[in-house]
Design a protein around this motif. Structure first.
Motif, PDB file in Angstrom:
ATOM      1  N   VAL A  63      -5.042 -14.689   1.451  1.00 16.51           N
ATOM      2  CA  VAL A  63      -4.272 -14.063   0.430  1.00 16.51           C
ATOM      3  C   VAL A  63      -3.824 -14.112  -1.067  1.00 16.51           C
ATOM      4  O   VAL A  63      -3.870 -15.157  -0.882  1.00 16.51           O
ATOM      5  N   ALA A  64      -4.712 -13.379  -1.194  1.00 19.61           N
ATOM      6  CA  ALA A  64      -5.244 -13.504  -3.152  1.00 19.61           C
ATOM      7  C   ALA A  64      -3.502 -13.044  -3.651  1.00 19.61           C
ATOM      8  O   ALA A  64      -3.777 -11.154  -3.387  1.00 19.61           O
ATOM      9  N   HIS A  65      -2.911 -13.595  -4.262  1.00 21.18           N
ATOM     10  CA  HIS A  65      -1.713 -12.816  -5.128  1.00 21.18           C
ATOM     11  C   HIS A  65      -1.866 -12.649  -6.161  1.00 21.18           C
ATOM     12  O   HIS A  65      -0.737 -12.509  -6.860  1.00 21.18           O
ATOM     13  N   ASP A  66      -2.781 -12.815  -7.054  1.00 22.73           N
ATOM     14  CA  ASP A  66      -2.980 -12.285  -8.012  1.00 22.73           C
ATOM     15  C   ASP A  66      -4.462 -11.362  -8.118  1.00 22.73           C
ATOM     16  O   ASP A  66      -5.313 -11.736  -7.605  1.00 22.73           O
ATOM     17  N   ALA A  67      -4.747 -10.407  -9.453  1.00 20.37           N
ATOM     18  CA  ALA A  67      -6.129 -10.168  -9.630  1.00 20.37           C
ATOM     19  C   ALA A  67      -7.417 -10.777  -9.733  1.00 20.37           C
ATOM     20  O   ALA A  67      -8.001 -10.446  -9.564  1.00 20.37           O
ATOM     21  N   PRO A 150      -9.089  -4.948  -0.704  1.00 20.59           N
ATOM     22  CA  PRO A 150      -8.244  -5.171  -1.393  1.00 20.59           C
ATOM     23  C   PRO A 150      -6.660  -4.460  -1.716  1.00 20.59           C
ATOM     24  O   PRO A 150      -6.671  -4.028  -0.784  1.00 20.59           O
ATOM     25  N   LEU A 151      -5.463  -5.288  -2.660  1.00 24.52           N
ATOM     26  CA  LEU A 151      -4.695  -4.699  -2.358  1.00 24.52           C
ATOM     27  C   LEU A 151      -3.568  -3.849  -3.569  1.00 24.52           C
ATOM     28  O   LEU A 151      -3.511  -4.352  -4.568  1.00 24.52           O
ATOM     29  N   TYR A 152      -3.701  -2.841  -3.127  1.00 23.51           N
ATOM     30  CA  TYR A 152      -2.830  -2.108  -4.755  1.00 23.51           C
ATOM     31  C   TYR A 152      -1.275  -2.021  -4.323  1.00 23.51           C
ATOM     32  O   TYR A 152      -0.474  -2.181  -3.374  1.00 23.51           O
ATOM     33  N   ASP A 153      -0.709  -1.644  -5.535  1.00 24.64           N
ATOM     34  CA  ASP A 153      -0.106  -1.985  -5.556  1.00 24.64           C
ATOM     35  C   ASP A 153       1.150  -0.349  -5.609  1.00 24.64           C
ATOM     36  O   ASP A 153       0.371   0.640  -5.571  1.00 24.64           O
ATOM     37  N   LEU A 154       2.377   0.025  -6.342  1.00 28.07           N
ATOM     38  CA  LEU A 154       2.303   2.094  -6.065  1.00 28.07           C
ATOM     39  C   LEU A 154       1.511   2.726  -7.018  1.00 28.07           C
ATOM     40  O   LEU A 154       1.687   3.493  -6.812  1.00 28.07           O
ATOM     41  N   HIS A 155       1.351   1.895  -7.907  1.00 35.18           N
ATOM     42  CA  HIS A 155       0.862   2.225  -9.208  1.00 35.18           C
ATOM     43  C   HIS A 155      -1.023   2.698  -8.577  1.00 35.18           C
ATOM     44  O   HIS A 155      -1.611   2.899  -9.815  1.00 35.18           O
ATOM     45  N   GLY A 156      -1.577   2.615  -7.855  1.00 36.68           N
ATOM     46  CA  GLY A 156      -3.031   1.770  -7.484  1.00 36.68           C
ATOM     47  C   GLY A 156      -3.804   0.691  -8.171  1.00 36.68           C
ATOM     48  O   GLY A 156      -4.728   0.754  -8.398  1.00 36.68           O
ATOM     49  N   THR A 157      -2.762   0.149  -8.425  1.00 38.08           N
ATOM     50  CA  THR A 157      -3.049  -1.408  -8.986  1.00 38.08           C
ATOM     51  C   THR A 157      -3.752  -2.052  -8.748  1.00 38.08           C
ATOM     52  O   THR A 157      -3.402  -2.495  -7.807  1.00 38.08           O
TER      53      THR A 157
END
Length: 546
Positions: A63-67, A150-157
């Motif tokens: 798991v990558a914890h940052d972009a 990819p993993l996205y937050d609630l805002h699609g980032t």
């Protein structure tokens, strides 16, 4: 912790609840349920449960914890795969001062940083699936199938990514071992064929000298017997070489429009001595009209010869062998039938398998490598045909049926080159370059009895020097000679004498690669030992017309 979590299936979801602790039971929760209705306590439970599932999963997960993929964690399975301690940052783009604990490669080459699976998935906002090689710190290479999402937050980032690996190392190494085994087998077969050809060539040349001498009947009978046995050995070595070609899909066909009856006659000429020696009765029924096909005469005749040889091998002395050809609805049908030992129902399904033998008992040990029928089937299939075997059972004979597509029209058929007519051959100056003295001597005697003037060189350096002095019409050069091999000798002789000399490679190496190298070195012809006297006579006739 995970040991306190017990999943319960509800429809297509999974619900989790904790075991009783000190008499209390927590409220069940849904791990992948909606987030907007979950309270902070449930979210913490979900996160802890998910972390436990990932950390204990038997599949390697990162798991990558940052972009930017600066901080990447691995579960226990991936840590073992990478050979790193638990809890180590496995990022390939670590913070300054940190070194990557491994490398990612494709086909032995480092993957550029912008094409690394995690970085590529994040940069292109896409799922990535590929096969990669992981090179551990100790140099060990692991082969994996890698999928990144990819993993996205609630805002699609994009907030990071997750990577799942499947360890393919054992499978890849097994495939590499199989390919290496196949390569070594092919090399063995080619080398075995070459090593057998050298002594066979000496025997063949000695027999030809005896036959040209024309002595009494006893010597003639001895020569005929030895000739049959030698032809059998030559056939075996040719089969070995063809197996090597077949396993690498390197059997080339020189198709031409031909009358299939000529291929049957050619096969009969090859096997007639064996048929006569076994006192078999041969019945040949061919149609009066041609059976036009697009085929390689040598290869299709070889297939029929293998079927006939199989019939001879498995038919008791004084048996009957029939070969019958007909036209049937646009197809040429060739039938080979014998009155031999037959084929049991158990053996029939594997009769065309490589190295299969009808009967492995000592009483039926009639020679052969168990590859003749395999080659026959492969050659027939390469011509777009089929072959079937049938038998009424043990002791009741066998039947093989070959079907080949007929040509649409006869057109202008290409006929095989005629054999030498026996007319006098113009005496030629011939240079032999051969490092085996007996081979050189036998070839010299045979050519001199044909009426030619012959000189012999023991290696490539002598051959070049003698060629400049002797000015031969034809040079027969072995390839594997000391001091200078046949390829280099051919180049230097061609440079010195130009197109006036006909260069012939006479060698035990007969694969396509060997023939290609001979052409590139300037040879006009490539002959594989032992060369047929008739073939040499044809080449000498060609040199007359040059």
């Amino acid at each position: 912790m995970l040991q306190n979590v017990r999943p319960r299936p509800i429809g297509r979801q999974w619900r989790f609840s904790r075991r009783p602790e000190h008499g209390t039971v927590t409220t069940p929760f849904t791990l992948f349920g909606p987030l907007d209705t979950a309270d902070p306590g449930e979210l913490r439970n979900r996160l802890h449960t998910l972390e436990s599932l990932v950390s204990r999963a038997p599949v390697p997960i990162a798991v990558a914890h940052d972009a930017e993929c600066r901080f990447v964690t691995a579960n226990a399975a991936l840590s073992r795969l990478l050979g790193v301690p638990p809890g180590v940052n496995i990022s390939l783009a670590p913070r300054p001062g940190e070194e990557p604990p491994y490398k990612i490669q494709r086909n032995g080459m480092d993957v550029p940083s912008d094409e690394l699976p995690m970085q590529y998935a994040i940069a292109h906002r896409t799922r990535v699936s590929n096969d990669i090689e992981i090179v551990r710190a100790d140099g060990t290479v692991m082969y994996v199938q890698n999928d990144v999402e990819p993993l996205y937050d609630l805002h699609g980032t994009i907030a990071g990514c997750v990577s799942v690996c499947v360890d393919l190392t054992e499978r890849t190494r097994a495939e590499d071992l199989r390919r290496e085994t196949d390569r070594r087998k092919d090399e063995f077969l080619a080398t075995l064929s070459h090593e057998l050809r050298s002594p066979l060539a000496l025997i063949r040349d000695a027999l030809d000298v005896l036959q040209l001498a024309g002595d009494d009947d006893t010597r003639r009978i001895a020569c005929q017997t030895m000739q049959r046995q030698l032809q059998q050995l030559v056939r075996l070595t040719d089969d070995l070489l063809d197996v090597s070609r077949m396993t690498r899909n390197r059997i080339d066909l020189r198709r031409q429009r031909l009358d299939l009856r000529s291929a049957v006659h050619s096969a009969l000429e090859t096997t007639q001595p064996l048929i006569d020696a076994a006192a078999h009765r041969l019945i040949c029924r061919l149609p009066d009209e041609p059976l036009w096909v697009e085929a390689d005469l040598t290869r299709i005749a070889q297939a029929f010869a293998n079927l006939l040889h199989n019939a001879v091998k498995y038919t008791g002395r004084g048996g009957r062998i029939t070969i019958h050809a007909v036209e049937d609805q646009g197809t040429a049908v060739v039938l080979v039938r014998d009155t031999g030992v037959g084929i049991s129902p158990q053996a029939l399904p594997r009769i065309f398998d490589m190295f299969a033998q009808l009967d492995e008992s000592i009483e039926r040990a009639e020679g052969g490598l168990g590859i003749g029928l395999t080659l026959a089937r492969r050659l027939i299939e390469l011509h777009g045909g089929t072959i079937e075997a049938s038998s009424a059972g043990a002791g009741r004979g066998s039947t093989f049926v070959v079907r080949l597509p007929l040509s649409a029209a006869a057109g202008d058929a290409v006929t095989p080159a005629a054999a030498p007519t026996g007319d006098p051959v113009t005496p030629r100056r011939i240079l032999i370059a051969e490092d085996i003295p007996d081979a050189a001597e036998m070839l010299r005697v045979m050519l001199e009895r044909m009426g030619h003037d012959v000189r012999v060189a023991a290696d490539g350096v002598q051959a070049v020097a003698l060629a400049k002095e002797y000015q031969p019409d034809v040079a027969l050069l072995d390839i594997g000679m000391p001091r200078m091999d046949g390829y280099q000798a051919a180049r230097e002789i061609r440079a010195a004498l130009g197109p006036d000399v006909r260069l012939v490679a006479l060698t035990g190496w007969g694969q396509e690669e060997d023939q290609r190298r001979a052409r590139e070195a300037g040879f006009d012809h490539h002959l594989t030992k032992p060369a047929e006297p008739e073939t040499l006579e044809r080449l000498l006739l060609l040199s007359d017309r040059r």
